[in-house]
Write an enzyme that holds these catalytic residues in place. Structure first.
Site, PDB file in Angstrom:
ATOM      1  CE  LYS A 196      23.447 -31.595 -42.410  1.00 35.94           C
ATOM      2  NZ  LYS A 196      23.359 -30.616 -43.487  1.00 35.94           N
TER       3      LYS A 196
HETATM    4  C1  LIG Z   1      24.498 -33.998 -48.067  1.00 34.46           C
HETATM    5  C2  LIG Z   1      25.567 -33.660 -47.056  1.00 34.46           C
HETATM    6  N1  LIG Z   1      26.617 -34.498 -46.941  1.00 34.46           N
HETATM    7  C3  LIG Z   1      27.595 -34.247 -46.059  1.00 34.46           C
HETATM    8  C4  LIG Z   1      27.582 -33.130 -45.251  1.00 34.46           C
HETATM    9  C5  LIG Z   1      28.720 -32.876 -44.319  1.00 34.46           C
HETATM   10  O1  LIG Z   1      28.332 -32.928 -42.987  1.00 34.46           O
HETATM   11  P1  LIG Z   1      29.305 -32.429 -41.811  1.00 34.46           P
HETATM   12  O2  LIG Z   1      29.243 -30.934 -41.795  1.00 34.46           O
HETATM   13  O3  LIG Z   1      28.721 -33.043 -40.568  1.00 34.46           O
HETATM   14  O4  LIG Z   1      30.650 -32.939 -42.121  1.00 34.46           O
HETATM   15  C6  LIG Z   1      26.503 -32.249 -45.320  1.00 34.46           C
HETATM   16  C7  LIG Z   1      26.480 -31.062 -44.440  1.00 34.46           C
HETATM   17  O5  LIG Z   1      25.834 -30.089 -44.642  1.00 34.46           O
HETATM   18  C8  LIG Z   1      25.479 -32.506 -46.262  1.00 34.46           C
HETATM   19  O6  LIG Z   1      24.436 -31.672 -46.386  1.00 34.46           O
END
Ligand SMILES: Cc1ncc(COP(=O)(O)O)c(C=O)c1O
Length: 394
Positions: free
Chosen positions: A180
């Site tokens: 990210k």
């Molecule tokens: C659009 C979106 N939502 C949620 C997530 C989930 O994030 P995390 O890996 O921090 O749980 C991601 C992760 O890539 C994402 O791209």
């Protein structure tokens, strides 16, 4: 030339932040995290920010705090990462998929309203690739009783007019996952303006407990704790929180670098009829998390192979979630229910985009895309290719 898909910006110097946590007695959530939470709240102009160990666990904590009940429906876009839907299903709710706009690739009030039922409890709009959904318009369509949780995994720096994440929703959730714009390897945060929700989140973020480790052992004395409600283990340790402050300070400068790179891609690809791009919204600040392009489905995978063969990393963000095996077999979804997400999902691939992407490396990416396209769909096939990608406009 090797051009990786992603390069994080953390360096040896950031180890000093971790070293200072190692010198303290508190490795888990303590004063360092609290200071970062205050910084996040100030950055977004909201009263409450909670660090979490992922977007996913932050979303579970939020849905638990909102008392999502089994059978409740939550509308999510079909074009997103699976986590957006999975958190609903994990709690016994039902993820109901809305299609996205063919130009912006975002959930709209119309696409969400089309799948609304009497069981709809909440919406999770996704600011896909970094471009913000019109959350105020969703609120106007759905009214104050339906909860709106913004999926800001791609959108830390974005804005739509004078709306930033957290302005018009009940809660906005970020991811600090490894790739990210802002990262501590694994992590996330929830922000909210709602005092009542914040009070519940304090507990649902940590097993439902009334006090975290820092409060249980305050001033050398042990304090009893209670369990107030069901919660998950979603707190972020100070060891990781320590990596965030410098990145929050640098976010605006890094976004400028991302913007230059994304604009160069747009200038290069914008007029080619074989390529579709996400249309930027006029009065928006795009967080430029990912740079996807979309080509005819029949050549997408061969284009990825051609890029990989030239040392260029790319990924697919994303295939239509309701058509992935679990959702398609559990609920019998069909591709024609979400045609825009289906077609974009079959044709899209994301190109390298990060502040340190050198101009020479980006030139290599752009030239390789054109060389591969010329080989895969020579001019004679162009008309057919254009038709295929234009089907997104149905
Ligand atoms: C659009 C979106 N939502 C949620 C997530 C989930 O994030 P995390 O890996 O921090 O749980 C991601 C992760 O890539 C994402 O791209």
């Amino acid at each position: 030339m090797e051009v990786p898909f992603y390069k994080h910006q953390l360096r040896g110097g950031d180890a000093a932040a971790i070293a200072s946590v190692l010198e303290s007695p508190m490795l888990t959530s303590g004063n360092v995290g609290r200071a970062v939470e205050a910084e996040l709240a100030a950055y977004f102009g909201v009263p409450h920010a909670f660090l979490t160990n992922s977007w996913t666990n932050g979303a579970l904590a939020t849905l638990l705090a909102l008392d999502l009940a089994p059978g409740d429906e939550v509308i999510v876009p079909a074009m997103t990462f699976i986590a957006t839907a999975n958190v609903v299903e994990l709690l016994g709710g039902r993820a109901v998929f809305a299609d996205v706009d063919p130009d912006t690739l975002l959930m709209t009030p119309q696409s969400a309203a089309a799948v609304r039922t009497s069981k709809t409890r909440a919406l999770i709009p996704v600011h896909l690739y970094g471009q913000m959904v019109d959350v105020a318009a969703l609120r106007a369509e759905f009214g104050p009783k339906i909860k709106i949780i913004e999926d800001c995994a791609h959108c830390f720096e974005g804005a739509l007019g004078d709306h930033r994440p957290g302005t018009a929703s009940d809660a906005a959730i970020f991811s600090f996952y490894a790739t990210k714009n802002i990262t501590c390897g694994e992590g996330g945060a929830v922000i909210t303006n709602d005092d009542g929700l914040a009070e519940k989140l304090k507990a649902t973020r940590l097993h439902g407990m009334s006090a975290g480790a820092a409060d249980r052992f305050k001033a050398g004395a042990y304090n009893h704790w209670d369990m107030l409600r069901l919660g998950v283990k979603a707190n972020l340790p100070d060891l990781l929180a320590a990596l965030l402050p410098d990145q929050i300070k640098a976010a605006a400068a890094k976004l400028e670098q991302r913007e230059v790179l994304a604009t160069r891609y747009e200038d290069a690809f914008g007029d080619d009829p074989r390529i579709r791009l996400q249309r930027p919204i006029a009065n928006a600040t795009h967080a430029r998390h990912l740079f996807p392009i979309c080509v005819a489905p029949e050549i997408r995978d061969r284009l990825i192979q051609a890029l990989n063969a030239e040392g260029i990393g790319c990924t697919v963000n994303y295939r239509s979630v309701p058509m992935l095996s679990y959702y398609a077999t559990t609920y019998g979804h069909r591709p024609d229910q979400h045609p825009v997400s289906e077609l974009w999902g079959q044709g899209t691939l994301s190109l390298p985009l990060y502040p340190t992407l050198a101009s020479k490396a980006q030139t290599h990416v752009i030239e390789t895309v054109f060389q591969a396209l010329d080989a895969l769909c020579p001019k004679a096939a162009e008309g057919r290719t254009r038709d295929t990608t234009q089907q997104l406009r149905i």
